[in-house]
Design a protein around this motif. Structure first.
Motif, PDB file in Angstrom:
ATOM      1  N   ASP A 104     -64.746  20.250 -61.486  1.00 15.64           N
ATOM      2  CA  ASP A 104     -65.688  20.976 -62.616  1.00 15.64           C
ATOM      3  C   ASP A 104     -66.033  22.114 -61.936  1.00 15.64           C
ATOM      4  OD1 ASP A 104     -65.738  19.103 -64.820  1.00 15.64           O
ATOM      5  OD2 ASP A 104     -67.302  17.891 -63.654  1.00 15.64           O
ATOM      6  N   THR A 105     -66.332  21.957 -60.323  1.00 14.13           N
ATOM      7  CA  THR A 105     -66.710  23.129 -59.715  1.00 14.13           C
ATOM      8  C   THR A 105     -65.494  24.245 -59.607  1.00 14.13           C
ATOM      9  OG1 THR A 105     -67.793  21.484 -58.177  1.00 14.13           O
ATOM     10  CG2 THR A 105     -67.407  23.654 -57.261  1.00 14.13           C
ATOM     11  N   VAL A 106     -64.526  23.882 -59.453  1.00 13.44           N
ATOM     12  CA  VAL A 106     -63.441  24.845 -59.158  1.00 13.44           C
ATOM     13  C   VAL A 106     -63.271  25.709 -60.804  1.00 13.44           C
ATOM     14  CG1 VAL A 106     -60.882  25.459 -58.639  1.00 13.44           C
ATOM     15  CG2 VAL A 106     -62.403  23.731 -57.485  1.00 13.44           C
ATOM     16  N   ALA A 107     -63.195  24.692 -61.936  1.00 13.64           N
ATOM     17  CA  ALA A 107     -62.839  25.333 -62.989  1.00 13.64           C
ATOM     18  C   ALA A 107     -64.058  26.133 -63.440  1.00 13.64           C
ATOM     19  CB  ALA A 107     -62.589  24.238 -64.126  1.00 13.64           C
ATOM     20  N   LEU A 108     -65.211  25.584 -63.487  1.00 12.02           N
ATOM     21  CA  LEU A 108     -66.420  26.442 -63.931  1.00 12.02           C
ATOM     22  C   LEU A 108     -66.568  27.734 -63.083  1.00 12.02           C
ATOM     23  CD1 LEU A 108     -68.887  23.742 -64.649  1.00 12.02           C
ATOM     24  CD2 LEU A 108     -67.850  24.975 -66.172  1.00 12.02           C
ATOM     25  N   SER A 109     -66.290  27.731 -61.687  1.00 13.10           N
ATOM     26  CA  SER A 109     -66.287  29.007 -60.994  1.00 13.10           C
ATOM     27  C   SER A 109     -65.154  30.088 -61.432  1.00 13.10           C
ATOM     28  CB  SER A 109     -65.629  28.521 -59.374  1.00 13.10           C
ATOM     29  OG  SER A 109     -66.889  27.597 -58.747  1.00 13.10           O
ATOM     30  N   GLY A 110     -64.435  29.598 -62.313  1.00 11.49           N
ATOM     31  CA  GLY A 110     -63.481  30.762 -63.095  1.00 11.49           C
ATOM     32  C   GLY A 110     -64.258  31.466 -63.886  1.00 11.49           C
ATOM     33  N   ALA A 111     -65.603  31.241 -64.082  1.00  5.66           N
ATOM     34  CA  ALA A 111     -66.077  32.089 -65.067  1.00  5.66           C
ATOM     35  C   ALA A 111     -66.460  33.350 -64.338  1.00  5.66           C
ATOM     36  CB  ALA A 111     -67.667  31.405 -65.289  1.00  5.66           C
ATOM     37  N   HIS A 112     -66.190  33.423 -63.139  1.00  8.35           N
ATOM     38  CA  HIS A 112     -66.244  34.618 -62.456  1.00  8.35           C
ATOM     39  C   HIS A 112     -65.155  35.516 -62.472  1.00  8.35           C
ATOM     40  CE1 HIS A 112     -69.363  33.429 -58.972  1.00  8.35           C
ATOM     41  NE2 HIS A 112     -69.991  33.463 -60.276  1.00  8.35           N
ATOM     42  N   THR A 113     -64.298  35.334 -63.447  1.00  9.42           N
ATOM     43  CA  THR A 113     -63.072  36.105 -63.846  1.00  9.42           C
ATOM     44  C   THR A 113     -63.793  37.424 -64.666  1.00  9.42           C
ATOM     45  OG1 THR A 113     -61.051  36.330 -64.839  1.00  9.42           O
ATOM     46  CG2 THR A 113     -62.591  35.015 -65.973  1.00  9.42           C
ATOM     47  N   ILE A 114     -64.985  37.224 -65.123  1.00 11.96           N
ATOM     48  CA  ILE A 114     -65.765  38.298 -65.729  1.00 11.96           C
ATOM     49  C   ILE A 114     -67.129  38.492 -64.966  1.00 11.96           C
ATOM     50  CG2 ILE A 114     -64.708  37.976 -68.028  1.00 11.96           C
ATOM     51  CD1 ILE A 114     -67.259  36.300 -68.933  1.00 11.96           C
ATOM     52  N   GLY A 115     -67.592  39.645 -65.245  1.00 14.74           N
ATOM     53  CA  GLY A 115     -68.954  39.750 -64.349  1.00 14.74           C
ATOM     54  C   GLY A 115     -68.988  40.422 -63.259  1.00 14.74           C
ATOM     55  N   MET A 116     -70.271  40.892 -62.580  1.00 19.34           N
ATOM     56  CA  MET A 116     -70.171  42.117 -61.587  1.00 19.34           C
ATOM     57  C   MET A 116     -71.238  41.225 -60.583  1.00 19.34           C
ATOM     58  SD  MET A 116     -69.100  44.859 -62.598  1.00 19.34           S
ATOM     59  CE  MET A 116     -68.316  45.703 -64.080  1.00 19.34           C
ATOM     60  N   ALA A 117     -71.152  41.818 -59.298  1.00 19.81           N
ATOM     61  CA  ALA A 117     -71.837  41.233 -58.237  1.00 19.81           C
ATOM     62  C   ALA A 117     -72.682  42.480 -57.584  1.00 19.81           C
ATOM     63  CB  ALA A 117     -71.163  40.554 -57.282  1.00 19.81           C
ATOM     64  N   ARG A 118     -73.795  42.190 -57.128  1.00 18.80           N
ATOM     65  CA  ARG A 118     -74.487  43.359 -56.507  1.00 18.80           C
ATOM     66  C   ARG A 118     -74.069  43.351 -54.944  1.00 18.80           C
ATOM     67  NH1 ARG A 118     -79.529  42.295 -55.856  1.00 18.80           N
ATOM     68  NH2 ARG A 118     -80.377  44.277 -55.783  1.00 18.80           N
TER      69      ARG A 118
END
Length: 339
Positions: free
Chosen positions: A193-207
Motif C-alpha cells: 500500500d505504501t509504494v502504491a499510494l506514494s504513486g499519487a505523487h505522479t501529480i502535484g507540486m512540492a515547495r
C-alpha cells in the motif's frame, strides 16, 4: 561495569512488530460498515454531482486534482477519513490546518466548499464532508487519466480534530524509508500500500523547502549525473537556492508528466530523480528490498500500478474514526462543526 549490549532489531522485524501492534490496536474497533448504496434513496444524485463539480474544477485548473487527492490523504492519516482536516480553527477547537505537514502544503479547501454547497442544495444535511472528499479524490484521479474504483460511503464527520496527530502521523518529505513505512503500517496499510499510494505523487507540486535537502544532498548521486538529470537539477537549484529564499517556489513531483496520472513517477525513481527524499528512499535506500521490487513492477506495468492503487485507495478510504460514528454528524459547513 560495562553497559549491557543490546542486540539491534533488524528493520524487517521492527516493521513487522509495528504492523502487529497496529492490528491489535485496530481489532478492538467495530466500525459500522461503509456501503456503495448508502445514499441510493436519500441522495441518489450525489456521485453525479460531485463528478460534475470536479470536472469544472479540473478543467479550470488541472492542479486541482492533486490538491483534492492530497487533502484526502492528510485527512485519512489523522483519526481516519472523518473530514477533520477540513475544520477551521475556532476559539473552542484547534484544527489540523496549521500543523507542520499541512500549513503550507494543503490547498483546495474552497473546492470542497463549492461541492458541499451544491450537494446541500439538493440533499440538505444528508451527505457528509468526509464522503464528499473521498468521492472527489477518486474523481480527481480519473479526470487526469487515473483508474476508477468504487467508493464505499456512509462516513460521519468528526466533531473534533487533532493538531498533535497531524504533526506525528503524516509522512514528511525528508523522512527515511523506515519512518515512512512505519506511519503506513501503524494505520494498517501494508508496504505494498505504501509504494502504491506514494504513486499519487505522479501529480502535484512540492515547495522548495520540502525538496531543498534532497537536491543539495544525494540527488546527483542517485541520478548518476546523466545530462538530462543534470539539466533538471540545475533548474531545481535555480528555483530553490541553497542559501535560502524561494521557500514558496514550487516544482512538479513528476516533471515528466506533471498533470497526468500515470506510472511516470516510478520511472523517475528508477532514474534516481525522485524530488522528495521520502520518495527516492523507496528505491534507493539500502533497506529498500521489498519496496524496490514494487517500484520496478509499477514502472514496467501500468495496469499493476492502477489495480493496486485502486485497491489501496479503498483500503485507506475505509480507515474510519469510531468516535465519529458514535458522536459524529453531517456538517452543514465543512469548515465548522454544527451548532
Amino acid at each position: 561495569m560495562a553497559a549491557p549490549i543490546r542486540p539491534r532489531i533488524p528493520a524487517t522485524q521492527f516493521l513487522a512488530a509495528i504492523a502487529f501492534v497496529s492490528a491489535i490496536l485496530r481489532s478492538g474497533a467495530s466500525d459500522p460498515p461503509l456501503t456503495l448504496d448508502h445514499y441510493a434513496s436519500s441522495c441518489p444524485t450525489v456521485f453525479e454531482n460531485i463528478r460534475k463539480e470536479m470536472e469544472r474544477e479540473v478543467l479550470s485548473d488541472p492542479r486541482s486534482a492533486a490538491l483534492v487527492v492530497r487533502l484526502h490523504f492528510h485527512d485519512c492519516f489523522v483519526q481516519g477519513c472523518d473530514g477533520s482536516v477540513l475544520l477551521d480553527d475556532t476559539v473552542m477547537l484547534q484544527g489540523e490546518k496549521t500543523a507542520s505537514p499541512n500549513i503550507n502544503s494543503l490547498k483546495g479547501f474552497e473546492i470542497i466548499d463549492r461541492i458541499k454547497s451544491k450537494i446541500e442544495s439538493d440533499c440538505p444535511r444528508i451527505v457528509s464532508c468526509a464522503d464528499i472528499l473521498t468521492i472527489a479524490a477518486r474523481d480527481a484521479v480519473i479526470l487526469v487519466g487515473g483508474p476508477y474504483w468504487d467508493v464505499p460511503v456512509g462516513r460521519k464527520d468528526s466533531r473534533s480534530a487533532s493538531y498533535e496527530l497531524a504533526n506525528t502521523n503524516i509522512p514528511t518529505p525528508n523522512q527515511g524509508l523506515i519512518s515512512v513505512i512505519s506511519k503506513f503500517l501503524y494505520l494498517g496499510l501494508s508496504i505494498t500500500d505504501t509504494v502504491a499510494l506514494s504513486g499519487a505523487h505522479t501529480i502535484g507540486m512540492a515547495r522548495c523547502e520540502n525538496f531543498r535537502a534532497r537536491i543539495y544532498g544525494d540527488y546527483e548521486l542517485t541520478s548518476g549525473g546523466s545530462p538530462l538529470s543534470e539539466v533538471h537539477l540545475s533548474k531545481l537549484k535555480s528555483a530553490c537556492p541553497a542559501a535560502g529564499g524561494g521557500e514558496d517556489n514550487i516544482e512538479p513531483l513528476d516533471y515528466a508528466t506533471p498533470y497526468t496520472f500515470d506510472n511516470s513517477y516510478y520511472h523517475l525513481l528508477l532514474n534516481g530523480e525522485g524530488l522528495l527524499n521520502s520518495d527516492q528512499e523507496l528505491y534507493s535506500s539500502i533497506l529498500a528490498i521489498q519496496t524496490k521490487k514494487l517500484v520496478e513492477q509499477y514502472a514496467f506495468d501500468t495496469g499493476a500500478f492502477f489495480r493496486q492503487f485502486s485497491d489501496s485507495m479503498v483500503k485507506m478510504g475505509n480507515l474510519t474514526n469510531p468516535d465519529s460514528f458514535l458522536q459524529g454528524e453531517v456538517r452543514k459547513n465543512c469548515r465548522l462543526i454544527n451548532a
